[in-house]
Design an enzyme around this catalytic site. Structure first.
Site, short mmCIF file in Angstrom:
data_model
loop_
_atom_site.label_atom_id
_atom_site.label_comp_id
_atom_site.label_asym_id
_atom_site.label_seq_id
_atom_site.Cartn_x
_atom_site.Cartn_y
_atom_site.Cartn_z
N SER A 144 0.84 -1.19 0.00
CA SER A 144 0.00 0.00 0.00
C SER A 144 0.88 1.24 0.00
O SER A 144 2.11 1.15 0.04
CB SER A 144 -0.90 0.02 1.24
OG SER A 144 -0.11 0.25 2.39
N ALA A 145 0.21 2.38 0.03
CA ALA A 145 0.87 3.65 0.33
C ALA A 145 1.04 3.70 1.85
O ALA A 145 0.63 2.78 2.57
CB ALA A 145 0.01 4.82 -0.16
N ASN A 194 0.43 4.67 5.74
CA ASN A 194 -0.72 4.87 6.63
C ASN A 194 -1.98 4.10 6.21
O ASN A 194 -3.09 4.58 6.38
CB ASN A 194 -1.05 6.36 6.76
CG ASN A 194 0.10 7.13 7.36
OD1 ASN A 194 0.85 6.60 8.17
ND2 ASN A 194 0.28 8.36 6.94
N ALA A 195 -1.77 2.89 5.69
CA ALA A 195 -2.91 2.04 5.34
C ALA A 195 -3.11 0.92 6.34
O ALA A 195 -4.02 0.12 6.19
CB ALA A 195 -2.71 1.45 3.94
N GLY A 196 -2.25 0.83 7.36
CA GLY A 196 -2.42 -0.19 8.38
C GLY A 196 -1.63 -1.47 8.14
O GLY A 196 -2.01 -2.53 8.63
N GLU A 237 8.10 -3.87 6.51
CA GLU A 237 9.03 -3.02 5.74
C GLU A 237 9.68 -3.81 4.60
O GLU A 237 10.86 -3.69 4.31
CB GLU A 237 10.09 -2.40 6.65
CG GLU A 237 9.54 -1.63 7.83
CD GLU A 237 8.76 -0.37 7.46
OE1 GLU A 237 8.77 0.05 6.28
OE2 GLU A 237 8.13 0.20 8.37
N CYS A 259 -6.80 9.48 0.30
CA CYS A 259 -6.25 10.82 0.10
C CYS A 259 -7.15 11.81 0.85
O CYS A 259 -8.29 11.50 1.21
CB CYS A 259 -6.25 11.12 -1.40
SG CYS A 259 -5.66 12.77 -1.87
N CYS A 294 -8.81 14.01 -0.35
CA CYS A 294 -10.01 14.29 -1.15
C CYS A 294 -11.03 13.15 -1.07
O CYS A 294 -12.14 13.28 -1.58
CB CYS A 294 -9.63 14.52 -2.61
SG CYS A 294 -9.05 13.04 -3.46
N HIS A 307 -3.68 14.23 -6.99
CA HIS A 307 -3.06 15.20 -6.08
C HIS A 307 -1.54 15.03 -6.01
O HIS A 307 -0.82 16.00 -5.73
CB HIS A 307 -3.72 15.13 -4.70
CG HIS A 307 -5.08 15.74 -4.72
ND1 HIS A 307 -6.23 15.01 -4.60
CD2 HIS A 307 -5.47 17.04 -4.91
CE1 HIS A 307 -7.27 15.82 -4.70
NE2 HIS A 307 -6.84 17.05 -4.89
#
Length: 193
Positions: free
Chosen positions: A9-10, A12-14, A88, A145, A147, A185
């Site tokens: 993921s990007a 802060n997705a858990g 990681e 995001c 948005c 964004h």
């Protein structure tokens, strides 16, 4: 049958939260989970996997020179492991992803690897590249995001909050240095003068 899973993921997705929940699930059923994290990321302490919601757990460390297959093989002589959970994973080398494949195929230990897909330049990390190519199962963990769209890019920002466009691929940081955003964004932020 053991398989290699890549949860990506990007930021802060858990990912770390999901890893820690998986460890708990195995152990709740009397099974042994072997946890690894990258030595380069010591924000929560050396050898600690930590989530933003406050969960944390000690883990073995891997660095660029760690032979994961040899370590797990050595440890498996004295203890049975039902899974290997690796945080990681983007910091793995091509050779180390191959070692994870051997752990699955030769030792029959499922491997769940968690990591970022791309860096702040929207380029693949080496570990992510080979996990995407060689894993048996790919699972995207989603975040949003500002948005409301799915965030699939990561911006590196300076102290002033402005996007940083150049620099080393690896620079350890959290919410103070990185922001997950949608592609729209991400492109708009980098286009600003």
């Amino acid at each position: 049958m053991a398989q290699l899973y890549f949860y990506y993921s990007a930021m802060n997705a858990g990912k770390s939260t999901s890893l820690l929940q998986s460890a708990y699930n195995y152990e709740e059923r009397g099974m042994n989970a072997l946890l690894y994290t990258a030595a380069v990321d010591d924000r929560a302490g050396t050898g600690v996997i930590s989530s933003r919601i406050g969960l944390e757990r000690e883990a073995q460390l891997f660095s660029a020179t760690t032979d994961l297959f040899a370590e797990v093989l050595g440890m498996s002589h004295t203890q049975r492991f039902h899974c290997l959970l690796l945080d990681e994973a983007q910091f793995l080398s091509k050779e180390q992803v191959g070692q994870l494949c051997r752990i699955v195929d030769e030792l029959a230990i499922p491997v769940l690897a968690f990591g970022l897909r791309t860096d702040f330049r929207a380029e693949l990390f080496a570990g992510s590249q080979y996990l995407l190519a060689w894993a048996d199962k790919l699972v995207e963990l989603k975040t949003v995001c500002h948005c409301g769209r799915k965030a699939n890019h990561v911006l590196r920002v300076g102290a002033d909050g402005q996007p940083i466009k150049e620099g080393a691929q690896v620079e350890i940081g959290g919410n103070d240095r990185y922001v997950s955003v949608c592609r729209k964004h991400y492109i708009e932020a980098l286009a600003r003068p």
